[in-house]
Design a protein around this motif. Sequence first.
Motif, short mmCIF file in Angstrom:
data_model
loop_
_atom_site.label_atom_id
_atom_site.label_comp_id
_atom_site.label_asym_id
_atom_site.label_seq_id
_atom_site.Cartn_x
_atom_site.Cartn_y
_atom_site.Cartn_z
N GLU A 89 105.70 29.95 -1.70
CA GLU A 89 106.80 29.84 -2.70
C GLU A 89 107.63 28.80 -2.66
OE1 GLU A 89 107.35 32.27 -5.18
OE2 GLU A 89 105.36 32.93 -4.42
N SER A 90 107.93 28.20 -1.56
CA SER A 90 109.01 26.94 -1.51
C SER A 90 107.94 25.81 -1.70
CB SER A 90 109.37 26.81 -0.11
OG SER A 90 108.53 26.40 0.76
N THR A 91 106.77 25.81 -1.87
CA THR A 91 106.13 24.75 -2.01
C THR A 91 105.86 24.60 -3.72
OG1 THR A 91 104.76 24.73 0.07
CG2 THR A 91 103.92 23.58 -1.87
N LYS A 92 105.70 25.79 -4.22
CA LYS A 92 105.74 26.02 -5.84
C LYS A 92 106.96 25.59 -6.31
CE LYS A 92 102.30 29.95 -6.13
NZ LYS A 92 102.51 31.30 -6.47
N GLU A 93 108.04 25.81 -5.64
CA GLU A 93 109.40 25.50 -6.11
C GLU A 93 109.62 24.28 -6.24
OE1 GLU A 93 112.36 27.69 -4.35
OE2 GLU A 93 111.61 30.03 -5.08
N SER A 94 109.17 23.47 -5.10
CA SER A 94 109.33 22.20 -4.87
C SER A 94 108.54 21.13 -6.04
CB SER A 94 108.80 21.49 -3.51
OG SER A 94 109.82 22.28 -2.65
N ARG A 138 114.16 16.36 -15.77
CA ARG A 138 114.91 15.58 -14.71
C ARG A 138 115.93 14.63 -15.13
NH1 ARG A 138 111.29 14.00 -9.98
NH2 ARG A 138 110.91 12.25 -11.63
N ASP A 140 109.42 18.47 -13.04
CA ASP A 140 110.27 19.06 -14.35
C ASP A 140 110.52 17.77 -15.19
OD1 ASP A 140 111.65 20.74 -15.79
OD2 ASP A 140 113.59 20.48 -14.62
N LYS A 149 106.14 32.79 2.39
CA LYS A 149 107.29 32.01 2.19
C LYS A 149 106.96 30.43 1.91
CE LYS A 149 110.12 35.19 4.84
NZ LYS A 149 110.85 35.28 5.94
N HIS A 173 107.45 22.24 -8.84
CA HIS A 173 108.14 22.57 -10.19
C HIS A 173 109.16 21.59 -10.30
CE1 HIS A 173 109.23 24.51 -13.68
NE2 HIS A 173 110.17 24.85 -13.29
N ASP A 174 110.22 21.63 -9.14
CA ASP A 174 111.40 20.67 -9.66
C ASP A 174 110.96 19.21 -9.66
OD1 ASP A 174 112.71 22.97 -9.47
OD2 ASP A 174 113.26 22.63 -7.28
#
Length: 66
Positions: free
Chosen positions: A51-56, A65, A62, A48, A58-59
């Motif tokens: 996954e949250s680190t990958k999303e952060s 932005r 980006d 978990k 990526h955001d």
Amino acid sequence: MKKLALGFALGALIAFHLGINYGRDRPLLSNPYAPYGMADMLKDQAKKVLESTKESIHDATDPRRK
């Protein structure tokens, strides 16, 4: 009345097993009596966090932005 009592008993039994799996964040139809130790819980938490680190990341990187 017997059918109602039987239906209630079977429903409670099924809900109990599904509740155990739901509480452990396991698939609902998996074996609720399978060993579930601290190592399994740490692996799940690590997934978990990754996954949250990958999303952060990526955001944050980006290019679109605002």
